[in-house]
Design a protein around this motif. Structure first.
Motif, mmCIF file in Angstrom:
data_model
loop_
_atom_site.group_PDB
_atom_site.id
_atom_site.type_symbol
_atom_site.label_atom_id
_atom_site.label_comp_id
_atom_site.label_asym_id
_atom_site.label_seq_id
_atom_site.Cartn_x
_atom_site.Cartn_y
_atom_site.Cartn_z
ATOM 1 N N THR A 43 51.088 -30.132 24.965
ATOM 2 C CA THR A 43 52.119 -31.118 24.662
ATOM 3 C C THR A 43 53.468 -30.523 25.036
ATOM 4 O O THR A 43 53.826 -29.439 24.570
ATOM 5 C CB THR A 43 52.086 -31.518 23.169
ATOM 6 N N VAL A 44 54.179 -31.244 25.895
ATOM 7 C CA VAL A 44 55.458 -30.777 26.422
ATOM 8 C C VAL A 44 56.570 -31.684 25.920
ATOM 9 O O VAL A 44 56.500 -32.903 26.075
ATOM 10 C CB VAL A 44 55.452 -30.778 27.972
ATOM 11 N N THR A 45 57.586 -31.091 25.305
ATOM 12 C CA THR A 45 58.768 -31.831 24.857
ATOM 13 C C THR A 45 59.911 -31.440 25.775
ATOM 14 O O THR A 45 60.116 -30.260 26.058
ATOM 15 C CB THR A 45 59.104 -31.493 23.391
ATOM 16 N N VAL A 55 55.032 -30.838 36.554
ATOM 17 C CA VAL A 55 54.167 -30.204 35.560
ATOM 18 C C VAL A 55 52.897 -29.685 36.232
ATOM 19 O O VAL A 55 52.449 -28.571 35.965
ATOM 20 C CB VAL A 55 53.840 -31.181 34.412
ATOM 21 N N ARG A 56 52.329 -30.476 37.136
ATOM 22 C CA ARG A 56 51.122 -30.065 37.860
ATOM 23 C C ARG A 56 51.374 -28.764 38.639
ATOM 24 O O ARG A 56 50.550 -27.855 38.642
ATOM 25 C CB ARG A 56 50.680 -31.173 38.814
ATOM 26 N N ALA A 58 53.550 -26.417 37.958
ATOM 27 C CA ALA A 58 53.680 -25.302 37.010
ATOM 28 C C ALA A 58 52.310 -24.858 36.505
ATOM 29 O O ALA A 58 52.029 -23.657 36.421
ATOM 30 C CB ALA A 58 54.579 -25.706 35.847
ATOM 31 N N VAL A 59 51.450 -25.813 36.172
ATOM 32 C CA VAL A 59 50.103 -25.493 35.695
ATOM 33 C C VAL A 59 49.312 -24.801 36.811
ATOM 34 O O VAL A 59 48.610 -23.815 36.573
ATOM 35 C CB VAL A 59 49.386 -26.767 35.196
ATOM 36 N N ASP A 60 49.457 -25.288 38.037
ATOM 37 C CA ASP A 60 48.789 -24.692 39.197
ATOM 38 C C ASP A 60 49.277 -23.252 39.400
ATOM 39 O O ASP A 60 48.472 -22.353 39.676
ATOM 40 C CB ASP A 60 49.062 -25.549 40.437
ATOM 41 N N GLU A 61 50.571 -23.028 39.257
ATOM 42 C CA GLU A 61 51.156 -21.683 39.408
ATOM 43 C C GLU A 61 50.565 -20.717 38.380
ATOM 44 O O GLU A 61 50.377 -19.533 38.649
ATOM 45 C CB GLU A 61 52.672 -21.754 39.272
ATOM 46 N N ALA A 62 50.260 -21.259 37.190
ATOM 47 C CA ALA A 62 49.672 -20.434 36.132
ATOM 48 C C ALA A 62 48.191 -20.157 36.395
ATOM 49 O O ALA A 62 47.583 -19.309 35.737
ATOM 50 C CB ALA A 62 49.852 -21.109 34.777
ATOM 51 N N GLY A 63 47.595 -20.902 37.340
ATOM 52 C CA GLY A 63 46.192 -20.670 37.692
ATOM 53 C C GLY A 63 45.220 -21.646 37.068
ATOM 54 O O GLY A 63 44.013 -21.370 37.020
ATOM 55 N N TYR A 64 45.704 -22.788 36.618
ATOM 56 C CA TYR A 64 44.854 -23.766 35.959
ATOM 57 C C TYR A 64 45.030 -25.129 36.619
ATOM 58 O O TYR A 64 45.819 -25.299 37.527
ATOM 59 C CB TYR A 64 45.177 -23.809 34.453
ATOM 60 N N GLU A 65 44.253 -26.112 36.135
ATOM 61 C CA GLU A 65 44.273 -27.426 36.770
ATOM 62 C C GLU A 65 44.693 -28.498 35.771
ATOM 63 O O GLU A 65 44.120 -28.600 34.682
ATOM 64 C CB GLU A 65 42.887 -27.753 37.312
ATOM 65 N N LEU A 66 45.681 -29.286 36.163
ATOM 66 C CA LEU A 66 46.122 -30.418 35.354
ATOM 67 C C LEU A 66 45.143 -31.547 35.607
ATOM 68 O O LEU A 66 45.006 -32.026 36.734
ATOM 69 C CB LEU A 66 47.539 -30.822 35.733
ATOM 70 N N ALA A 67 44.466 -32.000 34.549
ATOM 71 C CA ALA A 67 43.476 -33.064 34.683
ATOM 72 C C ALA A 67 44.112 -34.440 34.467
ATOM 73 O O ALA A 67 43.485 -35.452 34.709
ATOM 74 C CB ALA A 67 42.322 -32.849 33.706
#
Length: 69
Positions: A43-45, A55-56, A58-67
């Motif tokens: 949850t992002v405020t 956001v996608r 940033a999540v990709d940069e962290a090594g994960y996938e935004l579903a």
């Protein structure tokens, strides 16, 4: 203020939570990041609504996938 919850795939531990929180927290305007590891939700405020693409990335940069949001 805007608050959006995203589904993130691939998070399994505290390191994952830290990596995702750090990357999303670095987005301009983000004021808080809460991660529910068990549910795979973040949850992002922020000061204003964020582009899902930002956001996608940033999540990709962290090594994960935004579903999705």
């Amino acid at each position: 203020m805007a608050s959006t919850t995203y589904q993130v795939q691939g998070m399994t531990c505290g390191h994952c939570v830290n990596a995702v929180s750090t990357e999303i927290g670095a987005i301009e305007g983000v004021t808080d990041v809460q991660v529910d590891l068990a549910a795979g939700r973040v949850t992002v405020t922020s000061d204003k609504p964020l582009s899902e693409d930002v956001v996608r990335a940033a999540v990709d940069e962290a090594g994960y996938e935004l579903a999705g949001a």
